[in-house]
Design a protein around this motif. Structure first.
Motif, PDB file in Angstrom:
ATOM      1  N   ASN A 280     -22.578 -65.135 -96.646  1.00 45.34           N
ATOM      2  CA  ASN A 280     -23.746 -64.545 -95.991  1.00 45.34           C
ATOM      3  C   ASN A 280     -24.895 -65.538 -95.891  1.00 45.34           C
ATOM      4  O   ASN A 280     -25.592 -65.601 -94.870  1.00 45.34           O
ATOM      5  N   LYS A 281     -25.108 -66.311 -96.943  1.00 47.36           N
ATOM      6  CA  LYS A 281     -26.174 -67.319 -96.915  1.00 47.36           C
ATOM      7  C   LYS A 281     -25.915 -68.349 -95.810  1.00 47.36           C
ATOM      8  O   LYS A 281     -26.826 -68.697 -95.035  1.00 47.36           O
ATOM      9  N   ILE A 282     -24.683 -68.824 -95.727  1.00 52.21           N
ATOM     10  CA  ILE A 282     -24.337 -69.827 -94.714  1.00 52.21           C
ATOM     11  C   ILE A 282     -24.504 -69.254 -93.313  1.00 52.21           C
ATOM     12  O   ILE A 282     -25.052 -69.904 -92.417  1.00 52.21           O
ATOM     13  N   GLN A 283     -24.038 -68.023 -93.110  1.00 54.47           N
ATOM     14  CA  GLN A 283     -24.179 -67.397 -91.795  1.00 54.47           C
ATOM     15  C   GLN A 283     -25.643 -67.276 -91.399  1.00 54.47           C
ATOM     16  O   GLN A 283     -26.014 -67.505 -90.240  1.00 54.47           O
ATOM     17  N   GLY A 284     -26.472 -66.914 -92.365  1.00 57.57           N
ATOM     18  CA  GLY A 284     -27.901 -66.784 -92.078  1.00 57.57           C
ATOM     19  C   GLY A 284     -28.532 -68.105 -91.669  1.00 57.57           C
ATOM     20  O   GLY A 284     -29.373 -68.155 -90.759  1.00 57.57           O
ATOM     21  N   LEU A 285     -28.118 -69.188 -92.326  1.00 60.05           N
ATOM     22  CA  LEU A 285     -28.679 -70.490 -92.002  1.00 60.05           C
ATOM     23  C   LEU A 285     -28.148 -71.021 -90.674  1.00 60.05           C
ATOM     24  O   LEU A 285     -28.881 -71.694 -89.929  1.00 60.05           O
ATOM     25  N   ILE A 286     -26.893 -70.734 -90.363  1.00 58.34           N
ATOM     26  CA  ILE A 286     -26.377 -71.106 -89.034  1.00 58.34           C
ATOM     27  C   ILE A 286     -27.188 -70.402 -87.947  1.00 58.34           C
ATOM     28  O   ILE A 286     -27.594 -71.018 -86.948  1.00 58.34           O
ATOM     29  N   GLN A 287     -27.430 -69.118 -88.135  1.00 55.10           N
ATOM     30  CA  GLN A 287     -28.223 -68.385 -87.144  1.00 55.10           C
ATOM     31  C   GLN A 287     -29.642 -68.934 -87.067  1.00 55.10           C
ATOM     32  O   GLN A 287     -30.238 -69.026 -85.973  1.00 55.10           O
ATOM     33  N   ARG A 288     -30.191 -69.322 -88.217  1.00 57.31           N
ATOM     34  CA  ARG A 288     -31.537 -69.890 -88.233  1.00 57.31           C
ATOM     35  C   ARG A 288     -31.589 -71.185 -87.408  1.00 57.31           C
ATOM     36  O   ARG A 288     -32.558 -71.436 -86.688  1.00 57.31           O
ATOM     37  N   GLY A 289     -30.538 -71.988 -87.529  1.00 60.35           N
ATOM     38  CA  GLY A 289     -30.485 -73.209 -86.735  1.00 60.35           C
ATOM     39  C   GLY A 289     -30.507 -72.925 -85.245  1.00 60.35           C
ATOM     40  O   GLY A 289     -31.215 -73.608 -84.476  1.00 60.35           O
ATOM     41  N   ILE A 290     -29.765 -71.917 -84.821  1.00 60.45           N
ATOM     42  CA  ILE A 290     -29.751 -71.520 -83.413  1.00 60.45           C
ATOM     43  C   ILE A 290     -31.138 -71.029 -83.003  1.00 60.45           C
ATOM     44  O   ILE A 290     -31.685 -71.429 -81.961  1.00 60.45           O
ATOM     45  N   ASP A 291     -31.730 -70.171 -83.835  1.00 63.58           N
ATOM     46  CA  ASP A 291     -33.027 -69.578 -83.512  1.00 63.58           C
ATOM     47  C   ASP A 291     -34.141 -70.628 -83.438  1.00 63.58           C
ATOM     48  O   ASP A 291     -35.095 -70.477 -82.660  1.00 63.58           O
ATOM     49  N   GLU A 292     -34.013 -71.686 -84.240  1.00 58.73           N
ATOM     50  CA  GLU A 292     -35.063 -72.707 -84.267  1.00 58.73           C
ATOM     51  C   GLU A 292     -34.868 -73.780 -83.198  1.00 58.73           C
ATOM     52  O   GLU A 292     -35.650 -74.733 -83.127  1.00 58.73           O
TER      53      GLU A 292
ATOM     54  N   ALA B 297     -32.041 -75.807 -82.434  1.00 57.31           N
ATOM     55  CA  ALA B 297     -31.091 -76.909 -82.546  1.00 57.31           C
ATOM     56  C   ALA B 297     -29.941 -76.698 -81.567  1.00 57.31           C
ATOM     57  O   ALA B 297     -29.613 -75.561 -81.188  1.00 57.31           O
ATOM     58  N   THR B 298     -29.321 -77.783 -81.153  1.00 56.99           N
ATOM     59  CA  THR B 298     -28.180 -77.702 -80.246  1.00 56.99           C
ATOM     60  C   THR B 298     -26.916 -77.405 -81.033  1.00 56.99           C
ATOM     61  O   THR B 298     -26.513 -78.187 -81.904  1.00 56.99           O
ATOM     62  N   LEU B 299     -26.280 -76.275 -80.760  1.00 54.98           N
ATOM     63  CA  LEU B 299     -25.021 -75.939 -81.424  1.00 54.98           C
ATOM     64  C   LEU B 299     -23.897 -76.688 -80.714  1.00 54.98           C
ATOM     65  O   LEU B 299     -23.543 -76.372 -79.582  1.00 54.98           O
ATOM     66  N   VAL B 300     -23.335 -77.672 -81.388  1.00 54.12           N
ATOM     67  CA  VAL B 300     -22.298 -78.521 -80.799  1.00 54.12           C
ATOM     68  C   VAL B 300     -20.944 -77.845 -80.867  1.00 54.12           C
ATOM     69  O   VAL B 300     -20.170 -77.825 -79.898  1.00 54.12           O
ATOM     70  N   THR B 301     -20.634 -77.287 -82.022  1.00 56.63           N
ATOM     71  CA  THR B 301     -19.355 -76.591 -82.224  1.00 56.63           C
ATOM     72  C   THR B 301     -19.494 -75.670 -83.417  1.00 56.63           C
ATOM     73  O   THR B 301     -20.386 -75.833 -84.241  1.00 56.63           O
ATOM     74  N   GLY B 302     -18.597 -74.695 -83.515  1.00 58.54           N
ATOM     75  CA  GLY B 302     -18.674 -73.740 -84.608  1.00 58.54           C
ATOM     76  C   GLY B 302     -19.632 -72.623 -84.285  1.00 58.54           C
ATOM     77  O   GLY B 302     -19.663 -72.103 -83.171  1.00 58.54           O
ATOM     78  N   GLY B 303     -20.421 -72.233 -85.293  1.00 56.90           N
ATOM     79  CA  GLY B 303     -21.373 -71.149 -85.098  1.00 56.90           C
ATOM     80  C   GLY B 303     -21.095 -69.985 -86.024  1.00 56.90           C
ATOM     81  O   GLY B 303     -20.270 -70.061 -86.931  1.00 56.90           O
TER      82      GLY B 303
ATOM     83  N   ASN C 172     -36.463 -82.849 -88.518  1.00 51.82           N
ATOM     84  CA  ASN C 172     -36.444 -82.748 -89.973  1.00 51.82           C
ATOM     85  C   ASN C 172     -37.320 -81.631 -90.521  1.00 51.82           C
ATOM     86  O   ASN C 172     -37.321 -81.374 -91.730  1.00 51.82           O
ATOM     87  N   ASP C 173     -38.060 -80.936 -89.638  1.00 54.27           N
ATOM     88  CA  ASP C 173     -38.839 -79.786 -90.094  1.00 54.27           C
ATOM     89  C   ASP C 173     -38.075 -78.472 -89.933  1.00 54.27           C
ATOM     90  O   ASP C 173     -38.553 -77.419 -90.365  1.00 54.27           O
ATOM     91  N   MET C 174     -36.895 -78.528 -89.322  1.00 52.89           N
ATOM     92  CA  MET C 174     -36.087 -77.312 -89.180  1.00 52.89           C
ATOM     93  C   MET C 174     -35.498 -76.891 -90.522  1.00 52.89           C
ATOM     94  O   MET C 174     -35.212 -77.738 -91.377  1.00 52.89           O
ATOM     95  N   THR C 175     -35.298 -75.602 -90.682  1.00 56.12           N
ATOM     96  CA  THR C 175     -34.767 -75.074 -91.933  1.00 56.12           C
ATOM     97  C   THR C 175     -33.423 -75.700 -92.280  1.00 56.12           C
ATOM     98  O   THR C 175     -33.163 -76.036 -93.440  1.00 56.12           O
ATOM     99  N   ILE C 176     -32.564 -75.884 -91.270  1.00 61.38           N
ATOM    100  CA  ILE C 176     -31.225 -76.420 -91.545  1.00 61.38           C
ATOM    101  C   ILE C 176     -31.265 -77.887 -91.953  1.00 61.38           C
ATOM    102  O   ILE C 176     -30.271 -78.422 -92.458  1.00 61.38           O
ATOM    103  N   ALA C 177     -32.401 -78.559 -91.744  1.00 64.72           N
ATOM    104  CA  ALA C 177     -32.550 -79.941 -92.201  1.00 64.72           C
ATOM    105  C   ALA C 177     -33.229 -80.018 -93.566  1.00 64.72           C
ATOM    106  O   ALA C 177     -33.227 -81.084 -94.187  1.00 64.72           O
TER     107      ALA C 177
END
Length: 475
Positions: free
Chosen positions: A327-339, A341-347, A370-375
């Motif tokens: 669940n934590k990983i899924q939340g951070l993946i979604q955060r990357g999309i919302d902020e 970032a370019t989703l290259v593959t996966g999701g 580098n200010d994005m949550t996923i970074a």
């Protein structure tokens, strides 16, 4: 179905003070695969007493006597290698090949390095009139995580044994099976009673009792930075030594040269190993901004070659360890999309065809800042973020712009340039072109922890230094 409802204390398998059990889930199936007893402060007291009693004699043994014990432990460990690999796959979902080829062998490697160091280690050094003596610190609490269970157990136990300490091990309650087998190994090897003790349990029940115990001289903890802070806080009133190996968000600077595509591919594979569940994984890849499109294509190809499946399926990646982590990983993946970032593959979501089990799609983000949550945050899953840089100096600045400092990576064709860049990175271990060395000290700067494990530096964590002045008075 495994049922481990006894603790190993004072050289015997003993009943808990009050039996309470915890079900252990196989992350590949989400089904119960066994249970362990949960220890309490009373069990910790009993184990610490056993360790304190044993310390009186074990601390006085010679290096040769301890070397013989280490050699017996190593021999028994090899006998149980297959059992250990099976347990690791069950408890934390490691692919069978990873368990056999990496998870279990790393433990054997730490036993071998500790033995090699012990043969020539200088516990005494005369400096003029003074004798400097290194003595075992005492009773040690060893608190270990679930992601590389045997690596983390043995890289603490081996130097503690070698230096003459006694210990109480609390493994992760999420992945407790391999630790129970390791206790069986210690028993079969004839480790003297009370030198090694095992109490299973969770943080509130056992971890707090160990870290705050007045008769524990040192705590060695590996886990999250959040939990490490709590361990240090609990240990503070007794002013005991605290060693911490904590979180990371390691940069991987890929230099602009002919090895670029190879370096990107290697970086992707390093992140995805163990389903991304490594505190030192190179999760922030920094590439020259003009080559971002090239990096995207190489990273996509490498990530999409990663197969995901059950531990016994031959897949390269297994599940992550638990629903909470998923669940934590899924939340951070979604955060990357919302902020943005370019989703290259996966999701988000599970890989196709895997409806049960905590499986995560190997994911790559690009055009990350580098200010994005996923970074900034440690994701602890198979997720890579790619950032661009305009100059090597900027890459170093971005690489160091993190609260962590466990590891850093530099990849490139020009070794002199790789060395130059590596020297500027603020991390306890800087990996140049994918190198690996079990003798190299492992530990972090900043919020990645205090102290070092592995090799001879690990010995220092378990030793006190005494100066005997006037030992050799001059005439």
């Amino acid at each position: 179905m495994r049922e481990y409802h006894k603790f190993y204390i004072g050289g015997e398998w003993v009943e808990p003070a009050a039996l309470q059990t915890l079900d252990v889930l196989n992350p590949a199936t989400e089904e119960v695969c066994g249970s362990v007893a949960l220890g309490t402060a009373a069990d910790v007291d009993r184990a610490v007493r056993a360790a304190r009693t044993a310390f009186a004699s074990w601390s006085q043994t010679s290096p040769q006597e301890r070397l013989e014990v280490l050699d017996r432990v190593a021999a028994e460990y090899q006998k149980r290698a297959a059992d250990l690999a099976t347990a690791v796959s069950e408890e934390m979902g490691a692919p069978a090949s990873l368990a056999r080829r990496s998870q279990v062998p790393l433990g054997a490697g730490h036993l071998a390095t500790a033995a090699a160091i012990l043969k020539d280690y200088a516990f005494e050094e005369q400096r003029g009139q003074t004798m400097i003596v290194k003595e075992p610190i005492g009773v040690c609490a060893l608190i270990t995580p679930w992601n590389w269970p045997l690596n983390q157990i043995v890289c603490k136990v081996a130097p503690a044994l070698a230096t003459g300490c006694t210990m109480v091990l609390k493994p992760s309650e999420v992945a407790p099976f391999s630790a129970q087998i390791f206790a069986e190994i210690m028993n079969a090897a004839g480790v003297p009673a009370g030198v090694f003790n095992l109490v299973q349990g969770d943080g509130p029940g056992v971890g707090v009792a160990l870290s705050s115990h007045p008769d524990v001289d040192m705590v060695s903890f590996t886990g999250s930075t959040r939990a490490g802070i709590e361990v240090a806080r609990n240990a503070a009133p007794t002013v005991k030594r605290v060693h911490q190996e904590l979180g990371g968000k390691s940069p991987n600077i890929v230099l602009d040269d002919d090895l670029f595509a190879k370096s990107v591919t290697g970086g992707v594979r390093a992140v995805m190993n163990n389903s991304g569940q490594s505190c030192n994984a190179p999760t922030r890849m920094l590439v020259p901004a003009p080559r971002m499109a090239e990096a995207i294509e190489s990273a996509r190809a490498a990530a999409e070659q990663m197969t995901v499946g059950a531990p016994d399926s031959g897949a390269m990646l297994g599940p992550v360890v638990s629903e909470m982590q998923w669940n934590k990983i899924q939340g951070l993946i979604q955060r990357g999309i919302d902020e943005g970032a370019t989703l290259v593959t996966g999701g988000p979501g599970r890989p196709a065809g895997l409806e049960r089990g905590y499986y995560v799609r190997p994911t790559v983000f690009a055009n990350v800042t580098n200010d994005m949550t996923i970074a900034r945050e440690e994701i602890f899953g198979p997720v890579l973020v790619i950032l661009g840089y305009d100059s090597v100096e900027q890459a170093v600045e971005i690489g160091n712009d993190t609260e962590y400092g466990l590891s850093a990576y530099v990849s490139g064709a020009d070794l002199m340039e790789v060395r130059k860049v590596g020297a500027k990175l603020r991390a306890g271990q800087v990996v140049l072109n994918g190198a690996f060395d079990l003798m190299a000290p492992f530990g972090g700067y900043k919020m990645s922890g205090n102290g070092r494990e592995w090799g001879d530096f690990a010995f220092s964590e378990f030793l006190e230094v005494k100066a005997l002045l006037g030992y050799a008075p001059q005439a």
